[in-house]
Design an enzyme around this catalytic site. Structure first.
Site, PDB file in Angstrom:
ATOM      1  N   ASP A   1       0.719  -0.619   0.264  1.00 19.89           N
ATOM      2  CA  ASP A   1      -0.155   0.188   0.117  1.00 19.89           C
ATOM      3  C   ASP A   1       0.673   1.448  -0.188  1.00 19.89           C
ATOM      4  OD1 ASP A   1      -2.347   0.911  -0.035  1.00 19.89           O
ATOM      5  OD2 ASP A   1      -2.132   2.060   1.549  1.00 19.89           O
TER       6      ASP A   1
ATOM      7  N   TYR B   1      -2.407  12.110   1.210  1.00 21.77           N
ATOM      8  CA  TYR B   1      -3.419  11.880   0.443  1.00 21.77           C
ATOM      9  C   TYR B   1      -3.500  13.298   0.272  1.00 21.77           C
ATOM     10  CZ  TYR B   1      -4.140   7.361   0.650  1.00 21.77           C
ATOM     11  OH  TYR B   1      -4.061   5.556   0.744  1.00 21.77           O
TER      12      TYR B   1
ATOM     13  N   HIS C   1      -6.188  -7.106   0.536  1.00 22.72           N
ATOM     14  CA  HIS C   1      -4.869  -6.213   0.205  1.00 22.72           C
ATOM     15  C   HIS C   1      -3.698  -5.903   1.200  1.00 22.72           C
ATOM     16  CE1 HIS C   1      -3.954  -1.929  -1.669  1.00 22.72           C
ATOM     17  NE2 HIS C   1      -3.169  -1.490  -0.516  1.00 22.72           N
TER      18      HIS C   1
END
Length: 376
Positions: free
Chosen positions: A179, A306, A354
């Site tokens: 990730d 982000y 994930h």
């Protein structure tokens, strides 16, 4: 700047636990909107059941004791107190290894992985394939201090981890990432290729872009189209949300444990191929992640990767450092080799969530060992 390394133990005040339980009990629940399944988001009944379990059955103190079995420390780097786990292997020739967590996760992502990596002899593995494991918490996540300004990048975190490894006395080491951690890991390899023995990425290398689609084989195109229709690509766009308005939503996530739980269930389920999240990852594992964010009030501070980004791009691996992946699907090796020095590309590792180090820790540890064994 101090270079001192200070011991750290998790010790959440009982008053914080009592407050969490009170807030869960007093939740003002929303009504269920029309629709079926999860088309409007996580069903209210599902969140209520998880909240009931969190309040009445989940044992934070047991999880706290479990995490405190790992030696933990704080040290100041780049003006911030950084939290990290450092477990030395009993094997004298073990390879130092940095494990990089992602979002919305924490250092606890690797709780089941650390033992098999540091002490394979005790877990039925080859003691010649042991690691000294370092697991730093990204700034703003869990017990690492949050950045006080903007302009932070994966490259900046990578430079911090290079300082950390210097401080621990490790000149050469391996690097893992999944990730967001895959970007930090790649940045470490690119910043110090003379120090990084190998770069191991969970997944994401060689993902086709729209420009690649015309040249894909039928099988490759089918894999690409399946990926583009999966929940983790069509679900709530957390990249856009956290880039544009994390402060707005963090007020709810920080004040209401039910709101925080619903948000984390939304994302963890979208990242899963299982019909139900706790079919992939144990309920207590998920709640430990949520609890770490809750107790440290880091739902907003963990958003900086982000809001400091300009958009999304897949990880590239390293053209300088030998690079391997756990999961090739849905990546394509020939595409990955445009940017990465691929030396390890297994086709049939067990698939899963994930955050596969939580879901498939035994297979993940075995493949990570196999990758570094190929490097000599």
């Amino acid at each position: 700047m101090s270079t001192e390394i200070r011991p750290f133990r998790i010790d959440i005040p009982q008053s914080d636990l009592d407050d969490l339980h009170r807030r869960l009990a007093d939740t003002r629940w929303a009504g269920q909107l029309p629709g079926t399944g999860r088309e409007r988001g996580v069903p209210v009944a599902e969140v209520r059941e998880w909240a009931r379990y969190w309040r009445t059955e989940y044992d934070w103190r047991a999880q706290e004791r479990r995490l405190n079995e790992f030696p933990q420390y704080l040290t100041e780097i780049d003006g911030l107190d950084v939290h990290f786990v450092h477990v030395r292997s009993p094997e004298p020739d073990a390879v130092p290894l940095v494990l990089n967590h992602g979002w919305p996760n924490t250092f606890a992502e690797f709780a089941e992985l650390i033992g098999p990596l540091t002490d394979p002899r005790a877990h039925g593995g080859d003691p010649a394939r042991a690691f000294h494991v370092v697991v730093p918490s990204v700034p703003g996540f869990a017990f690492s201090a949050a950045p006080g300004d903007t302009g932070w990048t994966a490259e900046r975190v990578a430079r911090m981890w290079l300082v950390l490894m210097d401080r621990l006395g490790y000149r050469r080491f391996g690097v893992q990432g999944g990730d967001f951690g895959s970007y930090v890991a790649t940045a470490m390899a690119e910043a110090a290729p003379d120090r990084v023995l190998g770069l191991y990425i969970t997944a994401g290398l060689g993902i086709p872009t729209p420009a690649d689609v015309p040249d894909l084989t039928d099988a490759e195109r089918a894999g690409y189209e399946a990926m583009m229709s999966a929940d983790w690509t069509t679900g709530v766009d957390h990249h856009a949300l956290l880039r544009s308005a994390p402060q707005t939503f963090a007020l709810g996530w920080t004040d209401s444990p039910a709101a925080a739980l619903a948000w984390m269930l939304q994302k963890f389920q979208e990242f899963s191929s299982a019909a139900a999240l706790d079919d992939a990852i144990a309920r207590d594992e998920v709640l430990t992640t949520v609890a770490l964010y809750w107790f440290t009030a880091t739902f907003a501070t963990s958003a900086w990767p982000y809001y400091d980004s300009t958009g999304f791009a897949w990880p590239t691996g390293s053209a300088q450092v030998p690079t391997g992946v756990y999961s090739s699907t849905p990546g394509i090796r020939r595409l990955a080799e445009r940017t990465a020095k691929i030396v390890h590309w297994p086709e049939h590792n067990p698939s899963g969530h994930h955050f596969i180090a939580m879901d498939q820790s035994t297979a993940y540890a075995a493949d990570l060992r196999e990758f570094f064994a190929t490097l000599g």
